[in-house]
Design a protein around this motif. Structure first.
Motif, PDB file in Angstrom:
ATOM      1  N   ASN A 464       0.867  -1.186   0.000  1.00  0.00           N
ATOM      2  CA  ASN A 464       0.000   0.000   0.000  1.00  0.00           C
ATOM      3  C   ASN A 464       0.896   1.225   0.000  1.00  0.00           C
ATOM      4  N   PHE A 544     -16.828   5.704   0.053  1.00  0.00           N
ATOM      5  CA  PHE A 544     -17.493   4.912   1.100  1.00  0.00           C
ATOM      6  C   PHE A 544     -17.519   5.713   2.399  1.00  0.00           C
ATOM      7  N   ARG A 549     -13.461  10.756   8.261  1.00  0.00           N
ATOM      8  CA  ARG A 549     -13.390  11.722   7.159  1.00  0.00           C
ATOM      9  C   ARG A 549     -14.385  12.866   7.351  1.00  0.00           C
TER      10      ARG A 549
END
Ligand code: GCB
Length: 589
Positions: A464, A544, A549
């Motif tokens: 990642n 999503f 966030r």
């Protein structure tokens, strides 16, 4: 045609510690989906007040401080968060209740099967405690022959999705903690002796063969025979069970192999004591050779996308076949031959449709970030979750990669924990590859070096990296040079950037579609320079929900790294990725 029918001990994905009925869709069952009564129990008073007894006052003077029949209703399957405003951010206990009627028959085996409940489920039938299950994304079941009544039955499930430090996942994740009975509930009506589990795989070599394993439960004798048929391959074999109700057999066969381009599935039939289970199985092999991933002996490059199990339109846990078809059709449209099903086991429909559509799958359990790697108890939970996923999904040709963990800290305790889990998964399933998403590479003068000792343990290294987003400028990514201490295939399992669909501006302004596209372009240059790269699954197919966030008017609690908005509208970066895949598909792997 003559068959070799050989009894073997101990190969392939076969007998596991957990009892789970394989392929419940092909059994006789009563669906317990639909409307359930629920009571929100934020302070956990329900256990003491015995909500599970579903007591109805016998007289106006009897005090009973709950009433399922007059309480709120929720749909099962479904998360509770998107079914009622007051439940959107709720983390705690909810009691579910429903009645159902059974024409209980003698000589039947009744099993109550839950596709998934997030996170703890305590199950009561007619006031009696059946058991408890921990883990939000894997199936579990109870034998209910003793507790089930002919006529009306009362089923109560206490669901709790509160996060705890010794859970998997633990306190912090970057996805919504959807609570509830999130997948189907079935009352299976099985024969008194039935084939509870089976696996069917392809064995390559100079004498190619189909290998099958069967396990009977309930009433069977040593002489009981299983009939195994694959009509298209002219296979019709009779197999005897051993004293433990197991049988393994190898039958020479040369099937057309399953590939993403031509995902051939064969109908199989397993008949036992007058009842037949049918399935559709693809035959293929997967292996590695140095830095190559080999599918049916041929190098393959994985053109992928990461996907959360969230509704294609808006918020909410996805569970239906229709949702799975929409999500996976989008992956196909992007040019994918592979999907990373992040960060937990997805519902069975996703795997079955991936089989059908020809999408290779990376599957994982939520060993995510910093769980309690020092705890033996937590390790056992990881093994259990893995075993449950593997038991359910072992017959899906699409799955080629079992992922052990996502972004875990580089230290000895974690490496020991994960190393043990790799060995366990290899021992449960020697037919597939093991991987993990690792983000602990070290920084060099020219870029990054893959040197985490844990990478030694896996077959395929997942990386990642958020170059151009969390670190460095987008332009700098193009100059990154990656080196690896291991001669193994590398998949960039995540890269990406956030963008609010419809928000346009300068390409260096974060959260614009232009910026996301820029980050993608430079990252793709970086990938073009990665010598060991054998696959990519950018983060992520669609926006999503995530409590992490909060940026108002941009995120509003959505992780905006989707190539599609939360409602499926394409952003500019979608086309950058699609073009790259179109080119990639033309090149030799
Ligand atoms: C990651 C995580 C993923 C997050 C993503 C992000 O590395 O694996 O779960 O959602 O980054 O958006 O930061």
């Amino acid at each position: 045609m003559k068959y070799w029918i050989i009894l073997l001990i101990g190969w392939l994905p076969s007998a596991f510690a957990v009892e789970l009925v394989q392929n419940t869709a092909s059994r006789d069952y009563q669906s317990l989906n639909g409307e359930w009564d629920v009571i929100i129990d934020a302070f956990d008073v329900g256990d003491k007040r015995k909500f599970f007894t579903n007591t109805i006052p016998r007289s106006p003077s009897q005090l009973v401080e709950y009433n399922f029949s007059s309480s709120m209703k929720l749909q099962v399957p479904g998360d509770w968060n998107t079914q009622g405003k007051e439940l959107f951010r709720y983390e705690g206990s909810v009691w579910y209740h429903r009645k159902f009627t059974v024409d209980k028959r003698k000589n039947k085996n009744y099993v109550l099967y839950f596709g998934a409940v997030n996170y703890i489920a305590k199950v009561y039938l007619n006031g009696e405690f059946l058991g408890e299950h921990e883990g939000g994304f894997t199936p579990f079941q109870f034998d209910v022959n003793d507790n089930l009544k002919g006529g009306d039955n009362s089923l109560v499930v206490k669901v709790n999705n509160r996060r705890e430090s010794d859970y998997i996942p633990t306190m912090s994740t970057d996805w919504w903690n959807y609570g509830g009975i999130t997948r189907s509930v079935k009352l299976l009506e099985l024969e008194n002796g039935y084939i509870s589990d089976y696996s069917v795989v392809y064995g390559p070599g100079s004498d190619p063969a189909i290998k099958a394993y069967f396990k009977a439960t309930g009433d069977y004798s040593k002489k009981s025979k299983v009939q195994f048929r694959v009509p298209e391959l002219d296979i019709n074999a009779t197999v005897a069970l051993d004293k433990d109700g197991k049988a393994e057999v190898i039958i020479p066969a040369d099937p057309k192999l399953w590939t993403p381009e031509d995902p051939k599935l064969y109908g199989i039939e397993i008949a036992f004591k007058g009842r037949e289970v049918v399935d559709r199985i693809g035959f293929r092999t997967v292996d590695i050779d140095g830095i190559e991933i080999l599918l049916n002996g041929e190098p393959v490059f994985l053109r992928g996308i990461s996907i959360h199990e969230e509704s294609p339109k808006g918020a909410g846990r996805a569970w239906s076949e229709e949702d799975a078809r929409t999500l996976l059709s989008w992956a196909k449209e992007l040019g994918c031959n592979y999907v990373r099903l992040a960060h937990y086991p997805h519902n069975e429909a996703m795997l079955r449709i991936a089989d059908e559509m020809g999408l290779l799958v990376w599957a994982e359990i939520p060993v995510y970030w910093d769980i309690q790697f020092g705890s033996e108890e937590v390790y056992k939970k990881a093994e259990t979750q893995y075993t449950e996923m593997l038991t359910r999904d072992k017959n899906r040709a699409a799955i080629i990669l079992w992922s052990i963990a996502n972004e875990t800290p580089k230290d000895e305790v974690r490496t020991e924990f994960l190393g043990k889990l790799v060995d366990k998964v290899h021992s449960l399933d020697p037919t597939r590859l093991v991987t993990a998403a690792i983000n602990t590479q070290s920084t060099t003068e020219y870029g990054r070096r893959i040197d985490d000792p844990f990478a030694e343990k896996v077959d395929v290294i997942g990386i990642n990296t958020y170059c151009g987003w969390y670190e460095d400028t987008p332009e700098e990514c193009a100059n990154y040079r990656w080196v690896s201490d291991y001669n193994k295939p590398v998949i960039v399992s995540e890269f990406g950037a956030g963008a609010l669909q419809g928000f346009h501006g300068d390409e260096h302004q974060v959260f614009t579609e232009e910026n996301q596209a820029l980050v993608y372009r430079y990252n793709l240059e970086m990938l073009d320079n990665m010598k060991d790269l054998r696959g990519v699954s950018p983060w992520i197919l669609k926006d999503f929900l995530s409590p992490r966030r909060p940026l108002a008017n941009i995120q509003d609690y959505w992780n905006r790294k989707g190539l599609l908005s939360e409602n499926g509208v394409k952003k500019k970066a979608w086309y950058v990725m699609k073009d790259w895949y179109e080119e990639k598909a033309k090149q030799p792997a």
